[in-house]
Write a protein that holds these residues in place. Structure first.
Motif, PDB file in Angstrom:
ATOM      1  N   SER A   3       0.848  -1.195   0.000  1.00 14.69           N
ATOM      2  CA  SER A   3       0.000   0.000   0.000  1.00 14.69           C
ATOM      3  C   SER A   3       0.878   1.238   0.000  1.00 14.69           C
ATOM      4  O   SER A   3       1.503   1.575   1.014  1.00 14.69           O
ATOM      5  N   GLY A  59      -5.912  -7.707   0.491  1.00 12.12           N
ATOM      6  CA  GLY A  59      -5.741  -6.454  -0.221  1.00 12.12           C
ATOM      7  C   GLY A  59      -6.796  -6.237  -1.291  1.00 12.12           C
ATOM      8  O   GLY A  59      -7.245  -7.186  -1.931  1.00 12.12           O
ATOM      9  N   ILE A  60      -7.210  -4.978  -1.451  1.00  8.54           N
ATOM     10  CA  ILE A  60      -8.125  -4.596  -2.523  1.00  8.54           C
ATOM     11  C   ILE A  60      -7.526  -3.416  -3.283  1.00  8.54           C
ATOM     12  O   ILE A  60      -6.688  -2.680  -2.753  1.00  8.54           O
ATOM     13  N   SER A  61      -7.956  -3.265  -4.508  1.00  3.53           N
ATOM     14  CA  SER A  61      -7.406  -2.190  -5.345  1.00  3.53           C
ATOM     15  C   SER A  61      -7.763  -0.819  -4.776  1.00  3.53           C
ATOM     16  O   SER A  61      -8.853  -0.612  -4.227  1.00  3.53           O
ATOM     17  N   HIS A  62      -6.801   0.126  -4.931  1.00  8.18           N
ATOM     18  CA  HIS A  62      -7.017   1.504  -4.483  1.00  8.18           C
ATOM     19  C   HIS A  62      -6.475   2.437  -5.567  1.00  8.18           C
ATOM     20  O   HIS A  62      -5.358   2.228  -6.060  1.00  8.18           O
ATOM     21  N   PRO A  63      -7.231   3.460  -5.978  1.00  8.45           N
ATOM     22  CA  PRO A  63      -6.814   4.307  -7.101  1.00  8.45           C
ATOM     23  C   PRO A  63      -5.534   5.101  -6.854  1.00  8.45           C
ATOM     24  O   PRO A  63      -4.841   5.480  -7.801  1.00  8.45           O
ATOM     25  N   GLY A 116      -2.586   2.027  -4.740  1.00  7.52           N
ATOM     26  CA  GLY A 116      -2.344   0.767  -5.420  1.00  7.52           C
ATOM     27  C   GLY A 116      -3.148  -0.349  -4.777  1.00  7.52           C
ATOM     28  O   GLY A 116      -3.967  -1.003  -5.416  1.00  7.52           O
ATOM     29  N   MET A 117      -2.903  -0.573  -3.497  1.00  8.23           N
ATOM     30  CA  MET A 117      -3.660  -1.556  -2.729  1.00  8.23           C
ATOM     31  C   MET A 117      -4.030  -0.942  -1.388  1.00  8.23           C
ATOM     32  O   MET A 117      -3.328  -0.059  -0.867  1.00  8.23           O
ATOM     33  N   ARG A 163     -11.906 -11.268  -2.014  1.00  7.88           N
ATOM     34  CA  ARG A 163     -11.687 -10.137  -2.919  1.00  7.88           C
ATOM     35  C   ARG A 163     -12.848  -9.991  -3.892  1.00  7.88           C
ATOM     36  O   ARG A 163     -13.262  -8.871  -4.226  1.00  7.88           O
ATOM     37  N   LYS A 205     -15.669  -6.760  -4.237  1.00 10.16           N
ATOM     38  CA  LYS A 205     -15.930  -6.005  -5.458  1.00 10.16           C
ATOM     39  C   LYS A 205     -17.417  -5.888  -5.762  1.00 10.16           C
ATOM     40  O   LYS A 205     -17.824  -5.058  -6.573  1.00 10.16           O
TER      41      LYS A 205
END
Length: 493
Positions: free
Chosen positions: A399, A426-430, A433-434, A488, A492
């Motif tokens: 992150s 972890g999840i995507s973050h704009p 990154g994570m 994950r 979403k």
């Protein structure tokens, strides 16, 4: 055979023949509500089944799929040993798998035959298929097949929590490395009965099967785990040794079994498959007043190499030291051993008994190297030689400029008074990154703001969850491990 056979490593057929000679009427395996298998019955029935396999054309080195349900442990034990007596290779596969995945595994391992249990629909895999009963030809005595220690004996698929399950090949030497041992010094000699509820087709289940061959107590299992049934079996058998996975341990504690059942017979409670959260370990100490709480760390690829840790509140997160002739190292990306306290890749080795992948050449050299097995975990060894895990290599959340170890966040989540199970991923973050996300099972309503407030004094800001899933149960595979890919996907939605 006499006790002199215990002075060397034995093949699986030799291990069984030796026990059948020494203790023919002793119970080897008990399935609660189903039946009992003595060593003599196990040996004689597997001899007959091996003759049946040979009569059906199964030759040395051929792969035989074994698809059995939990009520079929006795037939599974017989056919598993029969396959090995015929010189073939057993491929245990859980009946809980989706038929498409199961059949794909049978094709990948090159199975020429499939044996299945009474409650399993006939697989549509390659070759011919039949039940254990159909192999009974009436022929008795040991098959005239010479089995060597270096012969492949088994292909067992990994749990697949981080990708497609891989087939792991073990030789007779690898499986027999859990024995031999003097009859007076067999494992778990403090117990008359050893209790577990692991599924067929998992590494933990196969370890229990080899314990039935080599250890002192009779191995008891039950078709379906529930806390109440498990506790009743502990009482009724006065089980001295009990094995669970962390998910089972959590269920036992949540059900409050200590208040309604006598657990005083348990002298050893072992946890396998994944690290035992410190809070759960501490709860087991209270629930099982006479038990030594022990965490076993290994993998399908590394077995029988392992570390063993007797729970120590002064080292709550430690996973112990190498045991039973195993070796441990923490190394850099080039395989060079690191100094105590330095974080790197965890490797285990069990002498000359290393396993290997079947049909996974791309991964072979990255996991198996000079007898060492790369565990896929990051960790460090402290000054006293105890292993501490930092995280699963693939689970570390990158992150921004930080790396967040999920095991640390999970351990702190377990300290929350309303949380009974926790998983961090972890999840995507704009921007970063994570980002950190958490899934929990809770005893009362719980919010992201409340969780962040609770963790605020325990974790750094970048380690706090930015997303919280409150679920009725965490998605787990047959080995009891959380499937973070599923989490994950849920996050979403």
């Amino acid at each position: 055979m006499g006790s002199t056979a215990h002075q060397r490593i034995l093949t699986v057929p030799e291990l069984l023949a030796d026990r059948a000679f020494d203790e023919p009427e002793r119970a080897a395996l008990i399935v609660a509500g189903v039946g009992t298998l003595t060593f003599r019955e196990w040996d004689e029935r597997s001899d007959a089944a091996a003759h049946g396999l040979i009569a059906c054309g199964v030759g040395r080195g051929e792969k035989v799929g074994l698809v059995f349900g939990a009520r079929d442990w006795l037939d599974f034990a017989v056919t598993w040993t029969a396959v090995l007596k015929a010189g073939a290779v057993a491929v245990p596969i859980s009946d809980r798998m989706a038929p498409v995945q199961r059949d794909e595994m049978l094709v990948r391992c090159g199975a020429t035959a499939v044996l299945y249990g009474q409650i399993v629909a006939p697989p549509a895999g390659p070759g011919w298929a039949g039940t254990a009963a159909q192999l009974q030809t009436g022929t008795t005595g040991q098959p005239d097949v010479r089995v060597e220690l270096t012969d492949p004996a088994q292909i067992l698929f990994t749990s697949g929590t981080t990708g497609r399950p891989k087939g792991v090949r073990a030789t007779h030497a690898n499986l027999g490395a859990r024995g031999p041992i003097s009859p007076k010094r067999r494992a778990f000699a403090h117990s008359k009965y050893l209790l577990h509820a692991f599924p067929i087709g998992t590494n933990a289940g196969q370890v229990m099967l080899t314990h039935a061959l080599t250890a002192a107590p009779a191995v008891v299992t039950l078709p379906q785990f529930t806390p109440a049934r498990f506790a009743r079996l502990i009482e009724s058998y006065s089980a001295g040794t009990v094995f669970v996975v962390p998910a089972m341990a959590t269920e036992l504690l949540s059900a409050g079994i200590a208040a309604n059942h006598d657990l005083s017979s348990v002298l050893l409670l072992g946890s396998a498959a994944s690290a035992l959260p410190p809070k759960v370990a501490a709860g087991l100490v209270e629930a099982f007043p006479n038990a030594t709480i022990t965490n076993y760390y290994t993998s399908t690829e590394a077995s029988p190499a392992q570390t063993i840790m007797i729970y120590d509140p002064q080292r709550p997160s430690a996973l112990g030291r190498p045991a039973a002739g195993s070796e441990l190292k923490v190394a850099d990306s080039n395989g060079v051993r690191l100094s105590p306290g330095e974080t790197g890749e965890v490797w285990l080795r069990a002498g000359p008994y290393s396993r290997s992948y079947h049909g996974e050449e791309d991964s072979q050299d990255t996991v198996f190297r000079d007898g060492w097995v790369r565990m896929g975990d990051l960790g460090y060894v402290d000054e006293d030689g105890f292993l501490h895990l930092v995280d699963r290599d693939s689970d570390v959340i990158k992150s921004g400029a930080f790396k967040v170890p999920t095991l640390q966040v999970e351990a702190e989540l377990y300290e929350h008074p309303d949380v009974t199970e926790a998983a961090v991923f972890g999840i995507s973050h704009p921007v970063m990154g994570m980002a950190v996300a958490a899934a929990v099972v809770a005893t009362s309503p719980i919010s992201l703001a409340g969780v962040r407030s609770f963790l605020g004094e325990r974790l750094a800001q970048h380690e706090l969850p930015t997303r919280l899933l409150v679920l009725d149960r965490l998605p787990r595979n047959d080995a009891g491990k959380v499937i973070k890919q599923t989490l994950r996907r849920i996050a979403k939605e």
